[in-house]
Design an enzyme around this catalytic site. Sequence first.
Site, short mmCIF file in Angstrom:
data_model
loop_
_atom_site.label_atom_id
_atom_site.label_comp_id
_atom_site.label_asym_id
_atom_site.label_seq_id
_atom_site.Cartn_x
_atom_site.Cartn_y
_atom_site.Cartn_z
N LEU A 161 0.82 -1.21 0.00
CA LEU A 161 0.00 0.00 0.00
C LEU A 161 0.85 1.26 0.00
O LEU A 161 0.47 2.28 -0.57
CB LEU A 161 -0.93 0.01 1.21
N GLN A 163 5.04 3.01 1.52
CA GLN A 163 6.28 2.78 2.25
C GLN A 163 6.89 4.10 2.67
O GLN A 163 6.64 5.15 2.08
CB GLN A 163 7.28 2.00 1.40
N GLY A 164 7.67 4.05 3.73
CA GLY A 164 8.38 5.21 4.24
C GLY A 164 9.84 4.87 4.42
O GLY A 164 10.33 3.88 3.88
N GLY A 167 9.88 1.67 7.00
CA GLY A 167 8.98 0.53 6.90
C GLY A 167 8.03 0.60 5.73
O GLY A 167 8.11 1.50 4.89
N VAL A 169 3.77 -0.56 4.37
CA VAL A 169 2.40 -0.91 4.75
C VAL A 169 1.83 -1.82 3.67
O VAL A 169 1.85 -1.47 2.49
CB VAL A 169 1.51 0.34 4.91
N ASP A 280 0.40 16.36 13.17
CA ASP A 280 0.67 16.11 11.75
C ASP A 280 -0.62 15.95 10.95
O ASP A 280 -0.73 15.06 10.11
CB ASP A 280 1.55 14.87 11.59
#
Length: 526
Positions: A161, A163-164, A167, A169, A280
């Site tokens: 779905l 990514q960062g 990590g 998702v 945020d």
Amino acid sequence: MARETEFNDKSPSSTDDGMSQSHFSDKLKNLFHFRRNRAATVSTSVRNDQRDNDSDDSTFDINVNQLNELDLNDSSDQLDSRPSLRRVSSAPDSHKGVEAPPPRPLINMSNIRKAQVKILKNPGNYIFGRTEYGKRTYSGNSTKISRVEVTPHSFEKIRLLGQGDVGKVYLVRQKSNHRLFAMKILNKREMIKRHKVNRVLAEQEILTKSKHPFIVTLYHSFQSRDYLYLCMEYCAGGEFFRALHSLPKHILPEKDACFYAAEVTAALEYLHLMGFIYRDLKPENILLHQSGHIMLSDFDLSKPISIVTHPTVVLPKHSTFSQEKPALDTNSYFSNFRTNSFVGTEEYIAPEVIRSCGHTVAVDWWTLGIFIYEILYGTTPFKGKNRHATFSNILYSDVSFPEYHGAPNVSSTCKSLIRRLLVKDESKRCGSVAGASDIKQHPFFRHIQWALLRSMKPPIIPKIEDGMEAVEPSDNDNEEEDFLNSQYLISANLPAVDMHSSTPVNEQSNPFDSFSSVTLHHAGDE
């Protein structure tokens, strides 16, 4: 996870995770030079997301005390020579010199065959964490926490779905009951390297404690030798940001904007009552449930307070707006509390954060004002040609509203709320007296029945056929490493430390010791 920008003022003596501001400034003082002597600097870093795959963790020194109109034309401003921070709603990849990708459609049935997903006769009973919005009671005793009942092998990965930098998702299906979840998988090594351990611990704390219809639901959290896992409710409507950008001109009419602003306000009120500052808020961090109602997500920048006091009540004569009943003061939880972290999204950052003078829960009301403005006008009110100009506008420019022919029709009442939320002085900002109660009493929300928000029909209903969003398997075989090949920590009784380190396990500290491996049962979901 799109357009995710993070600023960090990190102090080893503070409770926030990170390094000191002066350390960064000394280390990087030769990287960038402005023509003027600077009275103070702040350090910033770029947090990458799924549309920004650069692994550059660059930091910058930028002047915040001498920003003025003359600086906006300063050719010596070197900030633009570095990768631009993300915050252009109409073109989130503009800093790369490429055209922004079109919004991903909410449904693409042609991809379902690729995923080889079995659609049963009544898919709603097994696909989503919640079969029907509003079925959960959200009562204080509706959550049962027990020893974790799953492992990574309990799930089947469907697709990536997002990514960062630490990590990814995944959309996953639990094998035992065919329910879909969003599973966030975080790399322990990267979290330690990037000083983000405390953030995931804060996020898990919020998700574990929260029982609110407008906050994403956590079902399982566990860890392996190398990874942390957060298994959360899958919101099939996707990002509110993408839904917004699928609309003409990427804007909402005022009536619809009022609905979403009300749901966001209710979610922020709950977080404040729980003792958390969100910090945020932006369209990318808002998800759409399949019912169309919003759910806040991504709490890694949120700030918990250590001591939560009892709530107080503000009498009508002391309230910002006339009202018939006393108001619950959500600010009372944060009495005498300030934090110095420099975090947030560039165009959403409050003036007090830029000035590095510490901030309170009032930053959430500032971001609410930016959010309302953006969904009405398709852009943020203080966006400049570069970061330097944006910060200058935030500090010194008043909010203005487009008046050209064909500009969105926005009432004076709505503009009044936005102006009140975007007051530079946090002590005079709307919400400074009684917190969320001040905002809810503003005439802009006079038609909102707060207790019945969950029963109202949302303006945007995701088009999801057979209970499924477009799902397709990922082509990256390397993703299996973090999903299935990790050695499961609980069943193997392994310590939550870096097993690849040359330091003996018994001599290593355990930064993830307080990460709880639990399963949460929610009344109404069974």
